[in-house]
Design a protein around this motif. Structure first.
Motif, PDB file in Angstrom:
ATOM      1  N   UNK A 105       0.755  -1.227  -0.157  1.00 31.23           N
ATOM      2  CA  UNK A 105      -0.166   0.011  -0.203  1.00 31.23           C
ATOM      3  C   UNK A 105       1.086   1.133  -0.097  1.00 31.23           C
ATOM      4  N   UNK A 106       0.563   2.206  -0.837  1.00 28.45           N
ATOM      5  CA  UNK A 106       1.377   3.470  -0.894  1.00 28.45           C
ATOM      6  C   UNK A 106       0.444   4.731  -0.518  1.00 28.45           C
ATOM      7  N   UNK A 107       1.477   5.625  -0.247  1.00 30.77           N
ATOM      8  CA  UNK A 107       0.815   6.834   0.584  1.00 30.77           C
ATOM      9  C   UNK A 107       1.759   7.967  -0.246  1.00 30.77           C
ATOM     10  N   UNK A 111       6.206  15.489  -2.375  1.00 34.69           N
ATOM     11  CA  UNK A 111       6.646  14.842  -3.568  1.00 34.69           C
ATOM     12  C   UNK A 111       7.064  13.378  -3.399  1.00 34.69           C
ATOM     13  N   UNK A 112       7.084  12.924  -2.062  1.00 34.18           N
ATOM     14  CA  UNK A 112       7.458  11.413  -1.836  1.00 34.18           C
ATOM     15  C   UNK A 112       6.413  10.398  -1.874  1.00 34.18           C
ATOM     16  N   UNK A 113       6.569   9.412  -2.523  1.00 43.71           N
ATOM     17  CA  UNK A 113       5.516   8.233  -2.596  1.00 43.71           C
ATOM     18  C   UNK A 113       6.117   7.146  -1.652  1.00 43.71           C
ATOM     19  N   UNK A 114       5.508   6.895  -0.141  1.00 38.20           N
ATOM     20  CA  UNK A 114       5.896   6.029   0.836  1.00 38.20           C
ATOM     21  C   UNK A 114       5.278   4.756   0.405  1.00 38.20           C
ATOM     22  N   UNK A 115       5.689   3.521   0.186  1.00 41.04           N
ATOM     23  CA  UNK A 115       5.189   2.118   0.025  1.00 41.04           C
ATOM     24  C   UNK A 115       5.728   1.301   1.200  1.00 41.04           C
ATOM     25  N   UNK A 116       4.642   0.672   1.888  1.00 41.37           N
ATOM     26  CA  UNK A 116       4.855  -0.425   2.825  1.00 41.37           C
ATOM     27  C   UNK A 116       5.154  -1.558   2.061  1.00 41.37           C
ATOM     28  N   UNK A 117       6.351  -2.153   2.646  1.00 38.32           N
ATOM     29  CA  UNK A 117       6.662  -3.543   1.810  1.00 38.32           C
ATOM     30  C   UNK A 117       6.754  -4.664   2.947  1.00 38.32           C
TER      31      UNK A 117
END
Length: 248
Positions: A105-107, A111-117
């Motif tokens: 899931x991404x947020x 300017x930054x995309x944070x994706x949980x991995x």
């Protein structure tokens, strides 16, 4: 400027695309933490105090259930942070500004995309003992892609992340071969596994964390540096002097 500031244990300050993140905040001095009939022992004092961190945009919290990733000082910081990204279970316990992200899931923040991995905190089949953990990937246009492993012990998980993100430039890799009597095997990568992980990720520059400062870490920074040198990866390691920033 994009830069990393390693602190203690797993704690890293990330200045990235005009945003400031802190990973797994721990700010207590050396002490014992009771855990049922056992205890976890922090062996070194904190390099920084909470008030030295400055304004934050978000906390990236791999998990809340273990004090070596979120201690008393870390919880004080969470209470001041505008946003904490973590696992859904941790978010339900922390409430406040905590938001849970499922794997992949991404947020978007600025300017930054944070994706949980994904992250696997121990050998196969031990999640019911160790609890869920998340890692993160940070991306932005014309900026390095950063992978933050969290407390992961699985090379298979690393391979899956590498397949999804084939252009990781910087890895903040937790190691230390953490052990507990409850689990037969390491809760985090060994030094040799950490070197293998970096090869599988395409040899990004690497900030090695979660190697020193706690008695249940069975391998330290020197062990990891030796393993990277043996694997021909020594030149990939970024400086890890606590409190000193390094540009990425």
């Amino acid at each position: 400027m994009n830069e990393l500031t390693p602190l203690d244990g797993p704690t890293v300050l990330i200045d990235f695309c005009d945003l400031r993140f802190v990973v797994d905040p721990t700010f207590d001095n050396a002490q014992e933490y009771p855990v049922g009939a056992r205890s976890l022992r922090k062996t070194t004092d904190s390099t920084w105090r909470v008030d030295q961190v400055g304004p934050l945009d978000a906390v990236l919290l791999s998990h809340d259930q273990h004090v070596d990733n979120l201690d008393h000082g870390g919880r004080e910081l969470l209470a001041q942070a505008p946003l904490t990204l973590t696992t859904p279970l941790a978010a339900s316990r922390l409430a406040g500004t905590a938001r849970g992200l499922d794997p992949w899931e991404a947020l978007t923040l600025g300017a930054v995309t944070v994706t949980a991995v994904p992250a696997q905190h121990g050998p196969d089949g031990t999640e019911h003992l160790t609890g869920p953990v998340t890692g993160f990937v940070l991306q932005a246009r014309q900026a390095p892609t950063i992978y933050i492993s969290g407390d992961n012990a699985s090379l298979a998980v690393v391979e899956e992340i590498g397949a999804r993100f084939p252009s990781i430039d910087v890895a903040v890799l937790f190691a230390g071969a953490a052990h507990t009597p409850l689990v037969d095997g390491s809760l985090t990568l060994t030094s040799t596994q950490a070197a293998q992980a970096i090869i599988r990720l395409g040899r990004p520059r690497t900030l090695a964390m979660h190697t020193d400062g706690w008695a249940h870490f069975t391998e330290n920074g020197a062990t990891l540096r030796a393993a990277f040198a043996t694997a021909g990866l020594g030149d990939l390691l970024l400086p890890t002097q606590p409190g000193d920033s390094v540009a990425i």
